[in-house]
Design an enzyme around this catalytic site. Structure first.
Site, PDB file in Angstrom:
ATOM      1  CB  THR A 190      -4.433  15.976   9.132  1.00 41.74           C
ATOM      2  OG1 THR A 190      -3.516  16.950   9.633  1.00 41.74           O
ATOM      3  CG2 THR A 190      -5.134  16.537   7.909  1.00 41.74           C
ATOM      4  CD  GLU A 335      -5.278  16.316   4.097  1.00 42.59           C
ATOM      5  OE1 GLU A 335      -5.863  15.211   4.227  1.00 42.59           O
ATOM      6  OE2 GLU A 335      -4.173  16.545   4.603  1.00 42.59           O
ATOM      7  CE  LYS A 442      11.525  11.379  -4.411  1.00 43.37           C
ATOM      8  NZ  LYS A 442      11.040  12.470  -3.608  1.00 43.37           N
ATOM      9  CD1 TRP A 447      11.697   8.391  -7.480  1.00 41.74           C
ATOM     10  CD2 TRP A 447       9.476   8.500  -7.225  1.00 41.74           C
ATOM     11  NE1 TRP A 447      11.358   9.709  -7.459  1.00 41.74           N
ATOM     12  CE2 TRP A 447       9.994   9.814  -7.303  1.00 41.74           C
ATOM     13  CE3 TRP A 447       8.100   8.327  -7.053  1.00 41.74           C
ATOM     14  CZ2 TRP A 447       9.183  10.946  -7.218  1.00 41.74           C
ATOM     15  CZ3 TRP A 447       7.292   9.453  -6.974  1.00 41.74           C
ATOM     16  CH2 TRP A 447       7.826  10.750  -7.043  1.00 41.74           C
TER      17      TRP A 447
HETATM   18  P1  ADP Z   1      -6.145   8.495   8.473  1.00 43.76           P
HETATM   19  O1  ADP Z   1      -6.047   9.201   9.779  1.00 43.76           O
HETATM   20  O2  ADP Z   1      -7.266   7.519   8.318  1.00 43.76           O
HETATM   21  O3  ADP Z   1      -4.820   7.932   8.057  1.00 43.76           O
HETATM   22  P2  ADP Z   1      -5.639  10.673   6.929  1.00 43.76           P
HETATM   23  O4  ADP Z   1      -6.403  11.671   6.161  1.00 43.76           O
HETATM   24  O5  ADP Z   1      -4.805  11.176   8.030  1.00 43.76           O
HETATM   25  O6  ADP Z   1      -6.585   9.616   7.431  1.00 43.76           O
HETATM   26  O7  ADP Z   1      -4.725   9.765   6.015  1.00 43.76           O
HETATM   27  C1  ADP Z   1      -4.985   9.552   4.678  1.00 43.76           C
HETATM   28  C2  ADP Z   1      -3.906   8.674   4.143  1.00 43.76           C
HETATM   29  O8  ADP Z   1      -4.163   7.322   4.509  1.00 43.76           O
HETATM   30  C3  ADP Z   1      -3.868   8.640   2.631  1.00 43.76           C
HETATM   31  O9  ADP Z   1      -3.158   9.747   2.111  1.00 43.76           O
HETATM   32  C4  ADP Z   1      -3.164   7.332   2.379  1.00 43.76           C
HETATM   33  O10 ADP Z   1      -1.768   7.454   2.534  1.00 43.76           O
HETATM   34  C5  ADP Z   1      -3.689   6.455   3.485  1.00 43.76           C
HETATM   35  N1  ADP Z   1      -4.794   5.634   2.967  1.00 43.76           N
HETATM   36  C6  ADP Z   1      -6.123   5.870   3.046  1.00 43.76           C
HETATM   37  N2  ADP Z   1      -6.825   4.879   2.478  1.00 43.76           N
HETATM   38  C7  ADP Z   1      -5.923   3.987   2.001  1.00 43.76           C
HETATM   39  C8  ADP Z   1      -6.008   2.741   1.293  1.00 43.76           C
HETATM   40  N3  ADP Z   1      -7.173   2.202   0.964  1.00 43.76           N
HETATM   41  N4  ADP Z   1      -4.847   2.125   0.967  1.00 43.76           N
HETATM   42  C9  ADP Z   1      -3.654   2.655   1.293  1.00 43.76           C
HETATM   43  N5  ADP Z   1      -3.505   3.807   1.960  1.00 43.76           N
HETATM   44  C10 ADP Z   1      -4.618   4.475   2.313  1.00 43.76           C
END
Ligand code: ADP
Length: 545
Positions: A190, A335, A442, A447
């Protein structure tokens, strides 16, 4: 048990390339190379080269379970490694070249990479790593440059090999092994905006089921009619799994190499008659800007998959109304392999007029078979699907991780993985991300969505970018602070901006204060770096508190 009589064959990644080679032998894989020219060949040739590379890997001493790193753009040699490394039983670790040096050394060391395959572009990065952080790279035994003899660089790196030379030495007489489908096939870390990156380890089984699950009509709807421009990097979640789903469906694959600007992307979409492409919003901003300025069109493309962050409404309108390309908004994460949800419209929504459909199109979509989601409150009670209640978004399924590499399990006793996102789910099952758990404010037990406030603030004509963070408050625990960048040469008073927000949200959600800044910090993937903002404003106090 009354046992079935069906065959039990392990789900192997090698079976995908065997299938494409045998049944779609003439379908092309087209790549823009780092050396410059466009390269094209067929699945037949690719299958042959994958077997040769599997043999070469074993000569380099790579055996089952060994990790093999790649530092590479999207290209045919990278695609070959997806099959030769995993297919032979080793584990492909696709390294994000945009990581900072320390993080890159960390992931190479943590994954235990024995061999690194690199594009020419990244040789200086590797040289620099070995010089400055060499002790972290001491497990590396070989480095293979993904090029031919003519383009091999002068380099002080030890044990350097040339990719094409390795292939020339091999016959290709190789039978893909069959082994446990739960064996690891690849690792992706990640992005690591907080602390060190974490490794997600995919299996042959999870990868194949994800590829099948994402191919279906309510998913990416892949078929042999598709020519796919794969812009999403192969170093990021296996290019959203399309490196596998493409050959599995006999799709033509077009790989753009390092050239991601609007003009280069359009050139490939046009020349290779691509019907589908996948990328994050930033790439599509560059493409649509290029289309506007050049007057170019997208006659071959019929759908575009956009994910990684929320798709702006203007982008959906531009693709669908100006260029007649259907937008498929998708959500997922490293993940979740990454497919979580995809947005396609149910029949009763298709009957609505376009303006009425927009509310649903902006959502992140519905799940496909193979992955399940739910939203829960702070006490883990499931929340209703009414499109209003929002809570922690959790996922479980065949392609959701159960732990990070080297760490304790990260799921509860029912298998739910907490995504770190906050979302609503409506009565039709459309999920919408409203925030990240760590960014939500919060306030007095309620929220407040930081993203909603940011979207409203950037709607003000004098605001370029905005962020909302939580600031500790003696009475309410936390209250929102709006941090904004104004258009150059414009003057905006705090109260004007707060009045603008106040017209659009409930009173208790209005930020307590505004701070104007020259620019906002961003992370390696271009997302707002709220961690840095929280640090910058850690001593800030609301007036009167
Ligand atoms: P990246 O490096 O592309 O951000 P990650 O696995 O590190 O991939 O991040 C995933 C996160 O990106 C998700 O948990 C979410 O917060 C955000 N995300 C992915 N797709 C979307 C989407 N279509 N709209 C909003 N947030 C998104």
């Amino acid at each position: 048990m009354f046992t079935s009589l069906m065959q039990q064959r392990p789900l192997m990644i090698s079976s995908i390339i065997e299938f494409a080679e045998r049944w779609y032998p003439d379908v092309e894989v087209v790549s823009r190379t780092t050396e410059g020219p466009i390269h094209r060949y067929t699945y037949k040739e690719m299958g042959q080269r994958c077997r040769k590379m599997a043999l070469a890997l074993s000569k380099l001493g790579v055996s089952q379970g060994d990790r093999v790193g790649t530092l590479a753009w999207n290209g045919y040699r990278h695609l070959e490694l997806y099959y030769s490394v995993s297919g032979s039983g080793a584990v492909l670790h696709t390294i994000n070249p945009r990581l900072f040096a320390e993080q890159m050394a960390y992931v190479i060391d943590h994954a235990g990479d024995k061999v690194i395959f690199t594009d020419l572009t990244f040789i200086p990065i590797l040289e620099n790593l070995l010089e400055n952080l060499g002790e972290k790279l001491n497990k590396i035994e070989h480095i293979v440059v993904m090029t031919d003899r003519d383009n091999m660089p002068q380099s002080k790196l030890d044990n350097l090999h040339c990719y094409e030379d390795l292939l020339i030495a091999e016959s290709g007489d190789y039978q893909w092994p069959e082994f446990d489908e739960n064996a690891a096939s690849s690792i992706c870390y990640t992005s690591g905006t907080t602390g060190n990156p974490k490794g997600v380890v995919y299996s042959h089984r999870s990868t194949l089921i994800h590829a099948m699950g994402s191919s279906v009509p309510n998913g990416l709807g892949l078929s042999g009619n598709d020519s796919i421009l794969l812009v999403v990097p192969q170093f990021h979640v296996n290019a959203w799994g399309v490196s596998y789903a493409g050959p599995m469906n006999g799709c033509k694959l077009v790989l753009p190499g390092p050239a991601m600007d609007g003009k280069s992307i359009h050139e490939l979409l046009d020349l290779e008659q691509c019907s589908l492409s996948l990328a994050v919003p930033t790439i599509w901003m560059m493409l649509t800007a290029y289309l506007k300025e050049s007057g170019a069109q997208l006659p071959h493309m019929n759908r575009v998959v956009i994910g990684g962050s929320a798709v702006p409404e203007a982008m959906i309108r531009s693709f669908e109304q100006d260029y007649d390309v259907q937008v498929i908004h998708a959500w997922g994460m490293t993940e979740t392999s990454p497919l979580g949800t995809l947005n396609f419209l149910l029949p009763h929504l298709q009957e609505l007029d376009y303006e009425a459909q927009m509310e649903t199109k902006l959502k992140q979509g519905k799940t496909v078979f193979g992955i399940d989601i739910r939203i829960v409150d702070d006490k883990n009670n499931t929340l209703p699907h009414d499109g209003v209640a929002f809570g922690k978004l959790q996922a479980r399924g065949h392609w959701v991780t159960s732990a990070y590499y080297g760490e304790e399990p990260c799921i509860d006793s029912d298998g739910w993985f907490d995504t770190g996102d906050v979302a609503t789910i409506d009565k039709d099952g459309y999920m919408m991300i409203t925030d990240r758990t760590k960014d939500v404010i919060k306030s007095g037990g309620e929220w407040i969505s930081s993203i909603e406030l940011e979207n409203i603030a950037v709607g003000h004509p004098n605001i370029v970018e905005a962020a909302v963070i939580a600031i500790a408050h003696p009475k309410w625990d936390e209250r929102p602070l709006l941090i904004a960048v104004t258009q150059p040469d414009t003057k905006l008073e705090k109260v004007e901006l707060l009045d603008y927000v106040a017209e659009r949200v409930a009173k208790w959600q209005i930020p307590d204060d505004v701070q104007f800044v020259d620019e906002l910090p961003h992370g390696a993937t271009g997302k707002l770096n709220k961690l840095k903002l929280r640090e910058d404003f850690k001593d800030y106090k609301f007036p009167g508190t």
